[in-house]
Design a protein around this motif. Structure first.
Motif, PDB file in Angstrom:
ATOM      1  N   ILE A 162       0.855  -1.183   0.000  1.00 30.59           N
ATOM      2  CA  ILE A 162       0.000   0.000   0.000  1.00 30.59           C
ATOM      3  C   ILE A 162       0.897   1.241   0.000  1.00 30.59           C
ATOM      4  CG2 ILE A 162      -1.833   1.226   1.251  1.00 30.59           C
ATOM      5  CD1 ILE A 162      -2.683  -1.556   0.146  1.00 30.59           C
ATOM      6  N   ILE A 163       0.934   1.884  -1.136  1.00 27.27           N
ATOM      7  CA  ILE A 163       1.709   3.131  -1.238  1.00 27.27           C
ATOM      8  C   ILE A 163       0.707   4.263  -1.383  1.00 27.27           C
ATOM      9  CG2 ILE A 163       3.444   4.393  -2.580  1.00 27.27           C
ATOM     10  CD1 ILE A 163       4.478   1.666  -3.542  1.00 27.27           C
ATOM     11  N   HIS A 164       0.728   5.161  -0.408  1.00 25.85           N
ATOM     12  CA  HIS A 164      -0.234   6.267  -0.446  1.00 25.85           C
ATOM     13  C   HIS A 164       0.352   7.489  -1.139  1.00 25.85           C
ATOM     14  CE1 HIS A 164      -3.336   4.403   1.841  1.00 25.85           C
ATOM     15  NE2 HIS A 164      -2.593   4.222   2.926  1.00 25.85           N
ATOM     16  N   ASN A 165      -0.538   8.213  -1.789  1.00 27.16           N
ATOM     17  CA  ASN A 165      -0.131   9.418  -2.515  1.00 27.16           C
ATOM     18  C   ASN A 165      -1.076  10.558  -2.174  1.00 27.16           C
ATOM     19  OD1 ASN A 165       1.804   8.085  -4.636  1.00 27.16           O
ATOM     20  ND2 ASN A 165      -0.039   6.808  -4.526  1.00 27.16           N
ATOM     21  N   LEU A 166      -0.527  11.759  -2.213  1.00 27.52           N
ATOM     22  CA  LEU A 166      -1.388  12.939  -2.061  1.00 27.52           C
ATOM     23  C   LEU A 166      -1.810  13.334  -3.472  1.00 27.52           C
ATOM     24  CD1 LEU A 166      -2.485  14.969   0.064  1.00 27.52           C
ATOM     25  CD2 LEU A 166      -0.608  16.476  -0.628  1.00 27.52           C
ATOM     26  N   ILE A 167      -3.128  13.275  -3.696  1.00 27.91           N
ATOM     27  CA  ILE A 167      -3.653  13.472  -5.057  1.00 27.91           C
ATOM     28  C   ILE A 167      -4.517  14.734  -5.090  1.00 27.91           C
ATOM     29  CG2 ILE A 167      -5.141  12.417  -6.830  1.00 27.91           C
ATOM     30  CD1 ILE A 167      -4.290   9.669  -5.562  1.00 27.91           C
ATOM     31  N   CYS A 168      -4.299  15.549  -6.101  1.00 23.71           N
ATOM     32  CA  CYS A 168      -5.090  16.783  -6.168  1.00 23.71           C
ATOM     33  C   CYS A 168      -5.391  17.137  -7.617  1.00 23.71           C
ATOM     34  CB  CYS A 168      -4.363  17.908  -5.452  1.00 23.71           C
ATOM     35  SG  CYS A 168      -2.756  18.181  -6.172  1.00 23.71           S
ATOM     36  N   LEU A 169      -6.118  18.241  -7.806  1.00 21.62           N
ATOM     37  CA  LEU A 169      -6.470  18.664  -9.160  1.00 21.62           C
ATOM     38  C   LEU A 169      -5.213  19.162  -9.863  1.00 21.62           C
ATOM     39  CD1 LEU A 169      -9.783  20.573  -8.484  1.00 21.62           C
ATOM     40  CD2 LEU A 169      -9.505  18.321  -9.493  1.00 21.62           C
ATOM     41  N   PRO A 170      -5.180  19.050 -11.190  1.00 18.88           N
ATOM     42  CA  PRO A 170      -3.999  19.514 -11.913  1.00 18.88           C
ATOM     43  C   PRO A 170      -3.716  20.987 -11.598  1.00 18.88           C
ATOM     44  CG  PRO A 170      -5.462  18.315 -13.379  1.00 18.88           C
ATOM     45  CD  PRO A 170      -6.181  18.450 -12.092  1.00 18.88           C
ATOM     46  N   GLY A 171      -2.480  21.272 -11.290  1.00 21.02           N
ATOM     47  CA  GLY A 171      -2.072  22.663 -11.042  1.00 21.02           C
ATOM     48  C   GLY A 171      -2.137  23.083  -9.582  1.00 21.02           C
ATOM     49  N   ALA A 172      -2.780  22.278  -8.724  1.00 18.20           N
ATOM     50  CA  ALA A 172      -2.896  22.674  -7.306  1.00 18.20           C
ATOM     51  C   ALA A 172      -1.527  22.533  -6.618  1.00 18.20           C
ATOM     52  CB  ALA A 172      -3.923  21.790  -6.615  1.00 18.20           C
TER      53      ALA A 172
END
Ligand code: PEP
Ligand code: MN
Length: 634
Positions: free
Chosen positions: A439-449
């Protein structure tokens, strides 16, 4: 007589024995059991047992003491599992058949079929030929009724059963139905039994109004001697001097019969009592007594029913009964057969039913860690995302998915108990494989944020907890918002289209939703793995398993509530040198403070010893089931 064959008997020797017996006038039936293969030789012929005993390939010969032979437990120790459409009856299952006394119209049977299926019945009943006490009463719709019954069964995915009253109807009826019902009044109609037996189709054999248990089993013997071994017995009350009920339910017949025969026995509380208010309590009594199921009359408008209205349950009463039966089934160490998993139009074509879909079901939104596990195992198969874990089991049961991928445990979070419970509750599904995912977690956001934009972070509570160090250090002012799953959180922030929102999830969820990964590998502990099971219907397991050698087995068992009973079961495994892996206990519903035990063990190169241990544990434990033998390559 029972001829027990040597374990190493050659096929040619077996043929010689069979031919010898047939020449002497016996009917011969081969029964392949888990422990031994036996031949049952029945008929009017007589022969000195010693002659057979001395034949090559014969281990011993035992006379059958009962007048019924093929139906007798002496001949076959293991429970017979009767297959009606895709519903199995017998063993550790509880099967509920329901429907009106009589098919009265297309609309009536369609309505009731939908209601009983919704509540959990797996087989639809409804009479088209009604043997009525009075010639002036409604006699049934005949073939027209069969057409409506078939249509209702197909529409709601339920095999159907109905009563046959005349040998001349047998061929015509066999086109419409999945199981013949022989009614109480016809239990000793021997011409009917012979004709029905010759179809080899499943038969529900009601106990005659004044039949002894032995006479009832002799009727089963008639069916078997003529060709079918797919018989379900049904206790439906007998005639006594008592007039308070329509008949007298002989509850104790259930455990007695179950001891005498390998055929499954169910109960019919409707005809046994004739009184609606008694149907539910007597249903529970039958299950408690060990019945493999029930046949219950249900009507949407019992006050207008053309027959047996006073004993028919309202659909809401039936629904309540099904909940009670489900609770009670765990108390008696059985599982309630689920709503049919049948693709309606192919009821009789089992192969097609299950090859129709080759999707792999998983729980969660697209891009979930479970989907990653699917991809690791199956490169090119379509996926079927499900909302709940239970839906994964259901879709596999129904044939909507070929296999299911389910998390069983996480190195940080521990066991996913819901799925152990689901495995217990779905006896027809088996574990066929395993997959591990880091389980590798990532911080995911909208493009450009950017990090500075982020005010709220969404994820499953475990995802948030597993990344707390990163969140505290890098995003101290952002609010952590729990969400029902990690990939779902990604979908949510995409829909919100708000740069101040971020999600924590796996990489596939970002890819699937076309979002950006702002920081990768943000989990506090790198040793974060989830282990998944691959589940399948038994009949689909073969293709998957043939690819690799099983090195692990999972099993579930209950032991009696006595000092040392768990120790004794585990000691058997230890004595055979089995190295246990995981051991879990799960509470048994309806039995406070009693538990089912889930155990995994290594079985590499010990498959034969494992089979032996299974046989011993089956004797030792109050219930025992192998969930699967599979290859754990990780
Ligand atoms: C029935 O199930 O419709 C029926 C007539 O039952 P029995 O034969 O047990 O009376
Ligand atoms: Mn009836």
């Amino acid at each position: 007589m029972i001829i027990i064959l040597n374990k190493q008997v050659k096929p040619s020797q077996k043929e010689d024995i069979k031919n010898f017996l047939k020449d002497k006038g016996f009917k011969v039936k081969e029964i392949v059991g888990q422990e031994e293969t036996v031949l049952g030789a029945v008929g009017r012929a007589t022969i000195d047992h010693r002659i057979v005993e001395q034949m090559e390939g014969v281990s011993s010969v035992v006379p059958i003491s009962k007048p019924y032979k093929l139906a007798s437990r002496e001949l076959k120790k293991e429970d017979t599992i009767v297959q009606v459409g895709n519903v199995k009856i017998g063993g550790q299952r509880i099967v509920v058949m329901a429907g009106p006394c009589a098919v009265e119209s297309e609309e009536q049977i369609m309505t009731i079929a939908s209601q009983v299926r919704e509540a959990g019945a797996v087989i639809l009943r409804g009479g088209a030929f009604k043997p009525r006490t009075s010639p002036y009463s409604f006699q049934g719709l005949g073939e027209e009724g069969l057409k409506y019954l078939r249509k209702a069964g197909d529409t709601y995915g339920m095999p159907v059963t109905t009563e046959v009253v005349s040998p001349t109807d047998v061929d015509m009826m066999s086109k419409y139905i999945d199981m013949f019902q022989i009614g109480a009044r016809n239990m000793q109609n021997f011409e009917l039994l012979k004709k029905v037996g010759r179809t080899k189709m499943p038969v529900l054999l009601k106990r005659g109004l004044s039949a002894t248990i032995e006479e009832w089993l002799m009727a089963a013997e008639y069916l078997m001697a003529n060709g079918t071994d797919q018989i379900v017995l049904c206790e439906r009350g007998i005639r006594t001097y008592e007039r308070a009920t329509r008949n007298t339910l002989d509850c104790s017949a259930i455990p007695i019969v179950q001891k005498l025969t390998h055929l499954p026995v169910i109960g019919d509380p409707s005809h046994a009592t004739g009184i609606r208010s008694l149907v539910s309590p007597m249903s529970l009594a039958l299950i408690a007594g060990g019945a493999s199921g029930l046949m219950v009359e249900v009507h949407n408008k019992p006050e207008n029913a053309l027959s047996d209205g006073p004993q028919s349950l309202y659909p809401s009463q039936f629904e309540k009964l099904m909940r009670d039966v489900q609770s009670l089934s765990t108390v008696v160490g059985k599982s309630l057969e689920r709503i049919p998993r049948i693709i309606p139009s192919s009821l009789t074509d089992i192969e097609n039913v299950y090859s129709d879909s080759d999707k792999i079901a998983f729980q969660g939104e697209r891009g979930a860690f479970s989907e990653l596990a699917v991809r690791r195992t199956f490169d090119d198969k379509d996926v079927l995302p499900c909302e709940k874990f239970e839906d994964v089991f259901e879709t596999v049961m129904k044939g909507e998915a070929l296999y299911g991928m389910l998390p069983i445990e996480n190195t940080l979070g521990g066991t996913i108990n819901d799925n152990i419970d689901n495995l217990i509750n779905y006896p027809d599904l088996v574990v066929i494989g395993e997959q591990h995912v880091r389980i590798i977690h990532n911080l995911i956001c909208l493009p450009g944020a950017t990090k500075e934009d982020i005010k709220e972070v969404y994820s499953h509570p475990q995802g948030l907890a597993q990344c707390s160090e990163y969140l505290n250090k890098e995003l101290p002012n952002a609010k952590a918002v729990p969400f029902f799953d990690t990939a779902g959180a990604v979908k949510y922030i995409k829909e919100k289209n708000d740069k101040s929102l971020a999600a924590i999830a796996g990489e596939p969820a970002a890819v699937y939703n076309n979002l950006e990964i702002l920081a990768a590998g943000i989990e506090s502990h790198p040793d974060n793995y989830t282990r998944f099971y691959i589940i399948s219907r038994e009949e689909n397991a073969i293709n998957f398993l043939s690819a690799s050698k099983a090195n692990k087995a999972a099993m579930i068992f209950n032991v009696s509530h006595k000092p040392g009973s768990l120790f004794n079961a585990l000691k058997i495994l230890a004595d055979y040198g089995f190295n246990l892996g995981k051991l879990e206990s799960r509470p048994i519903l309806g039995k406070p403070w009693e538990y089912s035990f889930f155990v995994e063990t290594d079985i590499l190169n010990k498959e034969e010893a494992f089979e032996e241990v299974v046989e011993i544990l089956k004797e030792e434990c109050s219930s025992f089931r192998v969930l699967g033998k599979f290859n754990s390559t990780n």
